[in-house]
Design an enzyme around this catalytic site. Structure first.
Site, mmCIF file in Angstrom:
data_model
loop_
_atom_site.group_PDB
_atom_site.id
_atom_site.type_symbol
_atom_site.label_atom_id
_atom_site.label_comp_id
_atom_site.label_asym_id
_atom_site.label_seq_id
_atom_site.Cartn_x
_atom_site.Cartn_y
_atom_site.Cartn_z
ATOM 1 N N ASN A 87 0.812 -1.208 0.000
ATOM 2 C CA ASN A 87 0.000 0.000 0.000
ATOM 3 C C ASN A 87 0.849 1.262 0.000
ATOM 4 O OD1 ASN A 87 -2.415 1.777 0.789
ATOM 5 N ND2 ASN A 87 -1.039 2.015 2.544
ATOM 6 N N SER A 139 -4.078 2.665 -8.439
ATOM 7 C CA SER A 139 -4.841 3.915 -8.415
ATOM 8 C C SER A 139 -5.589 4.055 -9.725
ATOM 9 C CB SER A 139 -3.900 5.113 -8.249
ATOM 10 O OG SER A 139 -4.596 6.316 -8.541
ATOM 11 N N TYR A 152 3.846 9.056 -10.842
ATOM 12 C CA TYR A 152 2.937 8.304 -9.976
ATOM 13 C C TYR A 152 2.028 7.374 -10.797
ATOM 14 C CZ TYR A 152 -0.653 7.592 -6.355
ATOM 15 O OH TYR A 152 -1.538 7.049 -5.454
ATOM 16 N N ALA A 153 1.437 7.929 -11.857
ATOM 17 C CA ALA A 153 0.524 7.128 -12.688
ATOM 18 C C ALA A 153 1.258 5.958 -13.322
ATOM 19 C CB ALA A 153 -0.110 8.012 -13.765
ATOM 20 N N ALA A 154 2.502 6.189 -13.747
ATOM 21 C CA ALA A 154 3.276 5.111 -14.374
ATOM 22 C C ALA A 154 3.550 3.994 -13.363
ATOM 23 C CB ALA A 154 4.586 5.650 -14.935
ATOM 24 N N THR A 155 3.842 4.358 -12.111
ATOM 25 C CA THR A 155 4.090 3.297 -11.121
ATOM 26 C C THR A 155 2.819 2.512 -10.851
ATOM 27 O OG1 THR A 155 3.633 4.703 -9.168
ATOM 28 C CG2 THR A 155 5.924 4.585 -9.932
ATOM 29 N N LYS A 156 1.675 3.191 -10.861
ATOM 30 C CA LYS A 156 0.420 2.502 -10.534
ATOM 31 C C LYS A 156 -0.003 1.567 -11.668
ATOM 32 C CE LYS A 156 0.030 4.178 -6.438
ATOM 33 N NZ LYS A 156 0.170 3.264 -5.285
#
Lengths: 245, 78
Positions: A87, A139, A152-156
């Protein structure tokens, strides 16, 4: 249903809003929990609130050695790890044109590298036990993208693809790997917004409100349960209907 | 030494659920004994536990037959 008595869960980022809700929910179903985070006093307070079956295992997830040591610390505290909830996550929001390589890397290190290494660290004992659950908190922006959150979006999105790949590798060993993708959830960050901003956010959500940690935690409890044995490699979107994918 | 061989074969028989007779020294885990790649990882884990050793990944990749396993353990088990 969804009884987790006797199961041992490691929850990363348990000092945060969603993470603490997840830890509480797993604990309420009977699981023993190892609470990971960086804010020791918050973890201690949560462990005290939970009482029995709760351990505190802080670690800096940007430090590879600390990441490798975390599953061992959790296993020492509980005698093993049956459920891993990845998380923990950080943001370094910035328009791509202004985003520094360090901002990109820092987010990858915690959100994706640590999640992979922790998963690898717990798989060995899960394989032996022929039972295991890994739940990665992704996410909605991993699916939709979001201006200012390229990192952030790429990691999610990466967590979702990693979940699918791991799921295929270990499915016939009784281990499932799934993702939960929350939408806009009430947090310290959203609390800081003005009422107009909050209303604008809620207006984008068919359910008409922001999500709560408990909304997300319920999805995690389901995926962590024995009953969800035939669900693997999936992403459960928990977003009040904001994106239906 | 034959003790190591017997213990290795016992692990292979139990883990892969194959007949004793099939587990010859020349037998390949994947080609002859029906193991998949994850089985070979699990076998290495079982060898590590049984013999109290740690088998590094690059060595583990080279352990493809019963004989490979026995030889590695003979050389590295204390």
């Amino acid at each position: 249903m969804f009884d987790l008595t006797g199961k041992r869960a490691l929850v990363t980022g348990a000092s945060g809003g969603i993470g603490s809700a997840i830890a509480k929910a797993l604990h309420a179903q009977g699981a023993e929990v190892a609470l990971h985070g960086t804010r020791r006093e918050k973890l201690d307070a949560l462990a005290a609130e939970l009482g029995a079956r709760a351990h505190v295992t802080p670690a800096d997830l940007s430090d590879l050695d600390a990441v490798e040591a975390l599953p061992k610390a959790a296993a020492e505290a509980m005698g093993g790890v049956d459920i891993l909830v990845n998380n923990a996550g950080i943001t370094r929001d910035q328009l791509a044109l202004r985003m520094k390589p360090e901002d990109w890397q820092a987010v990858f290190r915690v959100n994706l590298d640590a999640a992979f290494l922790l998963s690898r660290g717990v798989l060995r004992t899960m394989m032996k036990a022929r039972w295991g659950r890994i739940v990665n908190i992704a996410s909605i922006v991993g699916t939709t993208g979001n201006a200012g959150q390229a990192n952030y979006a790429a990691t999610k999105a990466g967590l979702v693809a990693m979940s699918k790949s791991l799921a295929q590798e270990v499915a016939n060993r009784g281990i499932t790997v799934n993702a939960v993708a929350p939408g806009f959830v009430k947090s310290d960050m959203t609390d800081a917004l003005s009422d107009e901003q909050k209303a604008a956010l809620a207006g984008q959500i068919p359910a008409g409100r922001l999500g709560t940690g408990d909304d997300v935690a319920a999805a995690v409890v389901y995926l962590a349960s024995t009953e969800a044995a035939w669900v693997t490699g999936q992403t459960l979107h928990v977003n009040g209907g904001m994106a239906m994918v | 030494m034959s003790d190591i061989s017997d213990r290795v074969k016992k692990i292979v028989i139990e883990h892969l659920g194959v007949e004793d007779a099939k587990v010859t020294e020349e037998a390949s885990f994947i080609d002859d004994l029906g193991a998949d790649s994850l089985d070979t990882v699990e076998l290495v884990m079982a060898f590590e536990e049984e013999f109290g050793i740690e088998i590094p990944d690059d060595a583990a990749e080279k352990i493809q037959t019963v004989k490979d396993a026995i030889s590695y353990i003979q050389e590295n088990a204390s």
